[in-house]
Design an enzyme around this catalytic site. Structure first.
Site, PDB file in Angstrom:
ATOM      1  N   ARG A 142       0.852  -1.183   0.000  1.00 21.49           N
ATOM      2  CA  ARG A 142       0.000   0.000   0.000  1.00 21.49           C
ATOM      3  C   ARG A 142       0.885   1.229   0.000  1.00 21.49           C
ATOM      4  NH1 ARG A 142      -4.313   1.660   4.646  1.00 21.49           N
ATOM      5  NH2 ARG A 142      -2.417   2.136   5.773  1.00 21.49           N
ATOM      6  N   THR A 150      -0.653   7.665  -1.090  1.00 19.20           N
ATOM      7  CA  THR A 150      -1.965   7.604  -1.754  1.00 19.20           C
ATOM      8  C   THR A 150      -2.866   6.544  -1.126  1.00 19.20           C
ATOM      9  OG1 THR A 150      -1.253   5.906  -3.306  1.00 19.20           O
ATOM     10  CG2 THR A 150      -0.853   8.199  -3.946  1.00 19.20           C
ATOM     11  N   ASP A 163       1.282  -1.443  12.415  1.00 21.85           N
ATOM     12  CA  ASP A 163       1.615  -2.005  11.101  1.00 21.85           C
ATOM     13  C   ASP A 163       1.877  -3.502  11.251  1.00 21.85           C
ATOM     14  OD1 ASP A 163       3.263  -2.926   8.857  1.00 21.85           O
ATOM     15  OD2 ASP A 163       3.185  -0.838   8.219  1.00 21.85           O
ATOM     16  N   ASP A 187       5.283  -4.903   9.767  1.00 17.10           N
ATOM     17  CA  ASP A 187       6.438  -4.495  10.572  1.00 17.10           C
ATOM     18  C   ASP A 187       6.489  -5.248  11.893  1.00 17.10           C
ATOM     19  OD1 ASP A 187       7.413  -2.753   8.704  1.00 17.10           O
ATOM     20  OD2 ASP A 187       6.573  -0.945   9.637  1.00 17.10           O
TER      21      ASP A 187
HETATM   22  C1  PRP Z   1      -1.014  -3.831   5.037  1.00 15.51           C
HETATM   23  C2  PRP Z   1      -1.911  -4.992   5.390  1.00 15.51           C
HETATM   24  C3  PRP Z   1      -2.858  -5.036   4.219  1.00 15.51           C
HETATM   25  C4  PRP Z   1      -3.000  -3.589   3.857  1.00 15.51           C
HETATM   26  C5  PRP Z   1      -4.313  -3.089   4.403  1.00 15.51           C
HETATM   27  O1  PRP Z   1      -0.042  -4.231   4.129  1.00 15.51           O
HETATM   28  O2  PRP Z   1      -1.228  -6.183   5.601  1.00 15.51           O
HETATM   29  O3  PRP Z   1      -2.368  -5.786   3.114  1.00 15.51           O
HETATM   30  O4  PRP Z   1      -1.921  -2.883   4.481  1.00 15.51           O
HETATM   31  O5  PRP Z   1      -4.553  -1.805   3.989  1.00 15.51           O
HETATM   32  P1  PRP Z   1      -5.728  -1.436   2.971  1.00 15.51           P
HETATM   33  O6  PRP Z   1      -6.930  -2.210   3.389  1.00 15.51           O
HETATM   34  O7  PRP Z   1      -5.895   0.054   3.179  1.00 15.51           O
HETATM   35  O8  PRP Z   1      -5.269  -1.762   1.578  1.00 15.51           O
HETATM   36  P2  PRP Z   1       1.124  -3.229   3.629  1.00 15.51           P
HETATM   37  O9  PRP Z   1       0.692  -2.528   2.378  1.00 15.51           O
HETATM   38  O10 PRP Z   1       1.579  -2.389   4.761  1.00 15.51           O
HETATM   39  O11 PRP Z   1       2.243  -4.214   3.164  1.00 15.51           O
HETATM   40  P3  PRP Z   1       3.093  -5.298   3.988  1.00 15.51           P
HETATM   41  O12 PRP Z   1       2.145  -6.423   4.364  1.00 15.51           O
HETATM   42  O13 PRP Z   1       4.111  -5.736   2.985  1.00 15.51           O
HETATM   43  O14 PRP Z   1       3.700  -4.641   5.197  1.00 15.51           O
HETATM   44  N1  URA Z   2      -2.045  -1.835   7.426  1.00 16.12           N
HETATM   45  C1  URA Z   2      -1.599  -2.176   8.660  1.00 16.12           C
HETATM   46  O1  URA Z   2      -0.660  -2.980   8.792  1.00 16.12           O
HETATM   47  N2  URA Z   2      -2.190  -1.625   9.729  1.00 16.12           N
HETATM   48  C2  URA Z   2      -3.220  -0.756   9.618  1.00 16.12           C
HETATM   49  O2  URA Z   2      -3.741  -0.297  10.652  1.00 16.12           O
HETATM   50  C3  URA Z   2      -3.666  -0.406   8.331  1.00 16.12           C
HETATM   51  C4  URA Z   2      -3.058  -0.967   7.254  1.00 16.12           C
END
Ligand code: PRP
Ligand code: URA
Length: 210
Positions: free
Chosen positions: A105, A109, A201, A204
């Site tokens: 994500r 944006t 997150d 993370d």
């Molecule tokens: C996080 C989470 C989802 C997304 C949710 O992933 O694991 O995939 O954000 O957000 P949304 O519903 O607004 O799309 P992230 O993009 O942080 O990637 P990662 O899992 O690689 O840390």
């Molecule tokens: N992705 C995450 O990992 N945490 C949030 O709260 C939203 C998006």
């Protein structure tokens, strides 16, 4: 048909979720808890799998018993954070195949970007369970589901630990037939697109990055 939203408020799930949310929970414990919750959720989500009666021989007698029938299962983690839920589900459904969707994500944006897609070659014949701990705006899960549909997927469930109402609405709007399974429905999104109260997150916290 409109998909349903199920909050799996089993006491074990709710207890573990409390520790997942807490700031002081470190990476090792966080990863173990996400795995355990995913396993418990898998148990609940598979409650409606069809079974058929078969006749078997025990060492003592002939009897009737039950085996799973119907479609095979596919687990689809959304990378990265969805990976943390795969093993927990596989413990209960060890013959499931696993397909991966890579999405991140954009922090400015909040739009999802797909960077990886690799599925078993028979996804149209499988019941797919898309797994991701967080359903925030819903953009990532919605895009992942769309990618699966574009490649022929016919049966999709979505399983997340925590959702914001905005994310649930987005899925219901874009994919009304998809059932959504949650450990908790939270209050809202903040200005940075984080779920409140949430857990921060998920990627993370699972992998110790920042
Ligand atoms: C996080 C989470 C989802 C997304 C949710 O992933 O694991 O995939 O954000 O957000 P949304 O519903 O607004 O799309 P992230 O993009 O942080 O990637 P990662 O899992 O690689 O840390
Ligand atoms: N992705 C995450 O990992 N945490 C949030 O709260 C939203 C998006």
């Amino acid at each position: 048909m409109m998909g349903n939203v199920f909050v799996l408020d089993h006491p074990l799930i709710q207890h573990k979720l409390t520790y997942v949310r807490k700031t002081e929970t470190g990476t090792k414990e966080f990863r173990e808890l996400v795995d355990e919750i995913a396993g418990l959720m898998a148990y609940e989500i598979t409650r409606d799998l069809p079974v058929e009666e078969v006749t078997i021989e025990t060492p003592v007698t002939t009897t009737k018993s039950y085996v799973l029938t119907g479609k095979k299962i596919g687990i689809v983690p959304i990378l990265r954070a969805g990976l943390g839920m795969v093993e927990g589900v596989l413990r209960h459904i060890p013959t499931a195949k696993v397909g991966h969707v890579g999405l991140y994500r954009d922090p400015d944006t909040l739009m999802p970007h797909e960077y990886y897609f690799k599925m078993p070659n028979d996804i149209e014949e499988r019941d797919l369970i898309v797994v991701d701990p967080m359903l925030a705006t819903g953009g990532s899960a919605s895009d992942a589901i769309q990618s699966l549909k574009n490649r022929g997927a016919k049966s999709i469930k979505l399983m997340c630990l925590i959702a914001a109402p905005e994310g649930v609405e987005a899925i219901r709007e874009a994919h009304p037939e998809v059932d959504i399974y949650l450990a908790a429905m939270d209050e809202k999104l903040n200005d940075h697109g984080y779920i409140v109260p949430g857990l921060g997150d998920a990627g993370d916290r699972l992998y110790g990055t920042k």
